[in-house]
Design an enzyme around this catalytic site. Structure first.
Site, PDB file in Angstrom:
ATOM      1  N   THR A 126       0.775  -1.201  -0.018  1.00 52.67           N
ATOM      2  CA  THR A 126       0.037  -0.215   0.026  1.00 52.67           C
ATOM      3  C   THR A 126       0.961   1.352  -0.017  1.00 52.67           C
ATOM      4  OG1 THR A 126      -1.727  -1.294   1.081  1.00 52.67           O
ATOM      5  CG2 THR A 126      -1.755   1.242   1.276  1.00 52.67           C
ATOM      6  N   ALA A 130      -2.010   4.310  -3.581  1.00 56.47           N
ATOM      7  CA  ALA A 130      -2.517   3.069  -4.027  1.00 56.47           C
ATOM      8  C   ALA A 130      -2.830   2.192  -3.152  1.00 56.47           C
ATOM      9  CB  ALA A 130      -1.083   2.586  -4.847  1.00 56.47           C
ATOM     10  N   ILE A 157       1.680  -0.071   6.769  1.00 56.49           N
ATOM     11  CA  ILE A 157       2.127  -1.577   6.762  1.00 56.49           C
ATOM     12  C   ILE A 157       2.216  -2.146   8.244  1.00 56.49           C
ATOM     13  CG2 ILE A 157       4.308  -2.827   5.892  1.00 56.49           C
ATOM     14  CD1 ILE A 157       2.802  -1.121   3.653  1.00 56.49           C
ATOM     15  N   ARG A 269     -26.916 -13.319  33.517  1.00 52.95           N
ATOM     16  CA  ARG A 269     -27.696 -12.197  33.767  1.00 52.95           C
ATOM     17  C   ARG A 269     -29.040 -12.349  33.729  1.00 52.95           C
ATOM     18  NH1 ARG A 269     -27.608  -6.935  34.886  1.00 52.95           N
ATOM     19  NH2 ARG A 269     -29.003  -5.481  33.440  1.00 52.95           N
ATOM     20  N   GLN A 337     -24.907  -5.162  21.905  1.00 58.15           N
ATOM     21  CA  GLN A 337     -26.430  -4.942  21.980  1.00 58.15           C
ATOM     22  C   GLN A 337     -26.785  -5.876  23.314  1.00 58.15           C
ATOM     23  OE1 GLN A 337     -27.681  -2.317  20.695  1.00 58.15           O
ATOM     24  NE2 GLN A 337     -29.901  -2.782  21.556  1.00 58.15           N
ATOM     25  N   ILE A 338     -26.382  -6.983  23.205  1.00 58.53           N
ATOM     26  CA  ILE A 338     -26.874  -8.016  24.161  1.00 58.53           C
ATOM     27  C   ILE A 338     -26.200  -7.809  25.548  1.00 58.53           C
ATOM     28  CG2 ILE A 338     -26.320 -10.492  24.790  1.00 58.53           C
ATOM     29  CD1 ILE A 338     -26.995 -11.327  21.969  1.00 58.53           C
ATOM     30  N   GLY A 340     -25.587  -4.663  26.501  1.00 56.86           N
ATOM     31  CA  GLY A 340     -26.198  -3.474  26.956  1.00 56.86           C
ATOM     32  C   GLY A 340     -25.116  -2.382  27.305  1.00 56.86           C
ATOM     33  N   GLU A 364      -6.253  -5.843   3.663  1.00 56.06           N
ATOM     34  CA  GLU A 364      -5.874  -7.003   2.752  1.00 56.06           C
ATOM     35  C   GLU A 364      -6.998  -6.807   1.682  1.00 56.06           C
ATOM     36  OE1 GLU A 364      -4.381 -10.294   4.116  1.00 56.06           O
ATOM     37  OE2 GLU A 364      -3.470  -9.858   5.839  1.00 56.06           O
TER      38      GLU A 364
END
Lengths: 388, 259
Positions: A126, A130, A157, A269, A337-338, A340, A364
């Site tokens: 990279t 480019a 890199i 929980r 989300q689960i 919280g 990559e």
């Protein structure tokens, strides 16, 4: 069809899992916080052959093939994406490019120290202008007697600042373009003229380093031309093709960890007097994770098998990377989300996993590039060319 | 030094769910592993090998699948592996097992040292080492926490009452090691590959060992199994962390659990 893992790979997975749980996990939070590469883990991994899993033992490798390599990447990805990234960039693309296209002499000289973990590898593709358009590189290599003189700069890199050996893609004939005008080189980073510019301050995978690498009149012996002169673009693309399978494997581990963490949490929980795992809104999310993870697992290891049995794998490997990174992101999104508010806390692993997951859709080859690779392979048999 | 390590393959306890309310054990995942005590025995042996050089032979009696445990022993650093397997061993109790193992040690030409775990990770009888030592007429040291080699002898630190005692045993000897004292190393990945692709496990049956029906007759009869009574809940220390820790340490000292 036999979908079982060979016994040596089953035992190898148990070893890597123990290694990841006992040696990698205790550092995962700290290396993210401190933004440092866990070099002590790299040293321990090297002592167990983990820096050269896919390569033959005659080159200092472990002899585990792509399947063994994917197993390790899954197990590391399950515990610490940073560590997986450091070892993955070193093995899956840097050392891999030498293994794929190096001469016997180059393999002895450069692959052996990489595979045994004495040196760390980096993959220099990279540049600022480019990224997805990899053929647009500006770094040049000009012949001068028995040497090539490299000038230019590579960016983003992975391992750039800790690498002893870097494979580098440079323009050798601007008139010929990607196919013919670009050559790959093996560069020893102690060569005068090689230096490190800035280090990236990243959102995730902060336990891996991402460096700007500057080449100022770096003289590389002509024996270090990797692959055919002028065919460096192909060497690099081939390496990326294979690397995508194991990158997907690391994503598989990340997704698996998210699901396991959610199961553990939701069984413990309690809300409204019951474990939240008994709530449909929660267990549907976990069931969806399980379905995608299982599909991904089949995909990853079938692709590893294609690679190990020397069958065409470009399309499948692109799907591993594309689907793997998106499954990981979806699972970890659900995991936040689960969990919280806890999932949003910097003190808990979920938040780190969420930041770490995002890069897999980018590096990559972005997922958009993977879709181009995929579509090109789908339409090519019909004579339709998909432009990049 | 020639060292024979006795190892046992066990059902992975992590795959078992115990339901005390139903007095039942459920096997969720049937996977067999090299038992942790056997791994400790191997580790103690490999440390002797690292320190002074030794030939390490792994020996196991079990079903054909126990070959995997022996291959793991090779991966960890063993030089040779022998599996003692025969349908005639299926009914073996502890005394018979010890006799079979002792017969194999003799067939191997004896050993300078035989190392085993203090107990196995499944049945936990803790008798094999001692019984093998008696059968071979070797010296024995059990529950060893530190083990070093000396010319013609071993020096071992073992549990002794509330503390430890260091003893010397002339060779040949049998030692059993404490699981907690020898955390196992990781096998090198290349050795794992070679353990299955390059190296061999030799299998011997009852006839190979010259054992007849009489030698394999168990002394114990299996009458059924039951759950042990639940452990009483111990004393709970409550309060602020600092004061609770102080109280706990005082209580443990009074009971001589810690020094």
């Amino acid at each position: 069809m036999d979908f079982s893992f060979p016994k040596e790979h089953q035992l190898f997975r148990r070893m890597v899992r123990e290694f990841a749980e006992n040696e990698v996990k205790p550092l995962a939070k700290a290396v993210d916080r401190e933004h440092r590469v866990p070099l002590e883990t790299v040293k321990k991994a090297a002592a167990l052959g983990l820096m050269g899993v896919p390569f033959p033992q005659k080159y200092g490798g472990m002899g585990g093939g792509e399947m063994g390599y994917c197993i390790m990447m899954e197990e590391l990805g399950r515990i610490c994406t940073s560590t997986a990234t450091v070892i993955g960039a070193h093995t899956g693309i840097a050392a891999m490019s030498i293994y794929l296209d190096g001469t016997e002499e180059q393999k002895q000289k450069f692959l052996t120290p990489l595979a045994s973990g004495r040196l760390i590898g980096a993959f220099g593709l990279t540049e600022a202008q480019a990224g997805s358009d990899a053929a647009a590189i500006k770094t040049t290599a000009v012949r001068d007697g028995n040497h090539f003189v490299l000038n230019g700069a590579k960016v983003f890199i992975t391992n750039g600042d800790i690498a002893g050996i870097m494979t580098v893609m440079a323009v050798t004939d601007p008139s010929l373009g990607a196919y013919g005008g670009i050559t790959a080189f093996v560069v020893e980073t102690d060569t005068p003229g090689f230096s490190i510019g800035s280090l990236e301050n990243k959102m995730g995978i902060r336990g891996s380093s991402t460096a700007e690498c500057v080449f100022q009149d770096v003289r590389v012996p002509k024996e270090n031309v990797l692959g055919q002169f002028g065919a460096g673009f192909l060497t690099f693309m081939k390496s990326l093709d294979i690397g995508r399978a194991s990158l997907g494997a690391a994503c598989l581990g990340g997704a698996q960890a998210a699901m396991e963490g959610c199961m553990e949490w939701t069984m413990a929980r309690e809300q409204f007097g019951v474990p939240v795992a008994t709530k449909q809104s929660v267990y549907f999310m976990i069931a969806d994770m399980a379905a995608e993870i299982e599909a991904l697992r089949s995909l990853i290891y079938r692709t590893a098998w294609l690679i190990d049995t020397h069958q065409p794998h470009i399309k499948e490997a692109a799907i591993c990377k594309l689907y793997g990174s998106e499954v990981a992101s979806r699972c970890i999104h659900k995991a936040v989300q689960i969990h919280g508010a806890l999932g949003y806390s910097r003190d808990y692993w979920v938040e780190r996993a969420y930041r770490d997951a995002r890069i897999s859709e980018i590096f990559e080859g972005t997922n958009e590039i993977q879709r181009i690779v995929l579509a090109s392979n789908l339409f090519r048999p019909y004579g339709l060319r998909i432009p990049s | 030094m020639k060292i024979i390590v006795l190892i046992k393959q066990i059902l992975d306890p992590a795959g078992i769910l115990v339901r005390r309310d139903k007095e039942k054990m459920f096997i969720n995942r049937e996977e067999y592993i090299l038992g942790p005590d056997s791994k400790a025995a191997l580790e103690a042996t490999l440390r002797l090998k690292d320190a002074g050089g030794a030939e390490v032979i792994a020996l196991s009696m079990g079903r054909p699948r126990a070959e995997d445990a022996l291959r793991e022993a090779l991966a960890l650093g063993g030089d040779a592996a022998y599996l003692l397997s025969d349908e005639a061993f299926d009914a073996a109790d502890i005394p018979v097992t010890a006799n079979v193992l002792a017969a194999a040690v003799q067939k191997l030409g004896g050993a300078d040292l035989v190392v085993a775990g203090r107990e196995s990770g499944d049945t936990s009888a803790g008798q094999i080492g001692s019984r093998v030592a008696e059968a071979l007429n070797y010296a024995q040291v059990t529950d060893v926490h530190v083990l070093t080699g000396e010319p013609g002898a071993i020096r071992a630190t073992r549990r002794w009452g509330g503390g430890y005692a260091t003893v010397q045993a002339m060779l040949p000897a049998v030692v059993t090691v404490a699981r907690e004292a020898f955390p196992a190393r990781y096998a090198h990945g290349a050795r794992i590959m070679n353990a299955y692709r390059e190296w061999q496990v030799t299998t011997w049956n009852a006839a190979d060992l010259g054992l007849d029906e009489a030698a394999l007759k168990p002394l114990l009869a299996f009458r059924g199994e039951s759950f042990p009574p639940p452990l009483p809940v111990g004393e709970q220390v409550k309060g602020a962390p600092a004061s609770a820790a102080h109280e706990l340490i005082t209580a443990l000292k009074l009971q001589k659990v810690i020094g």
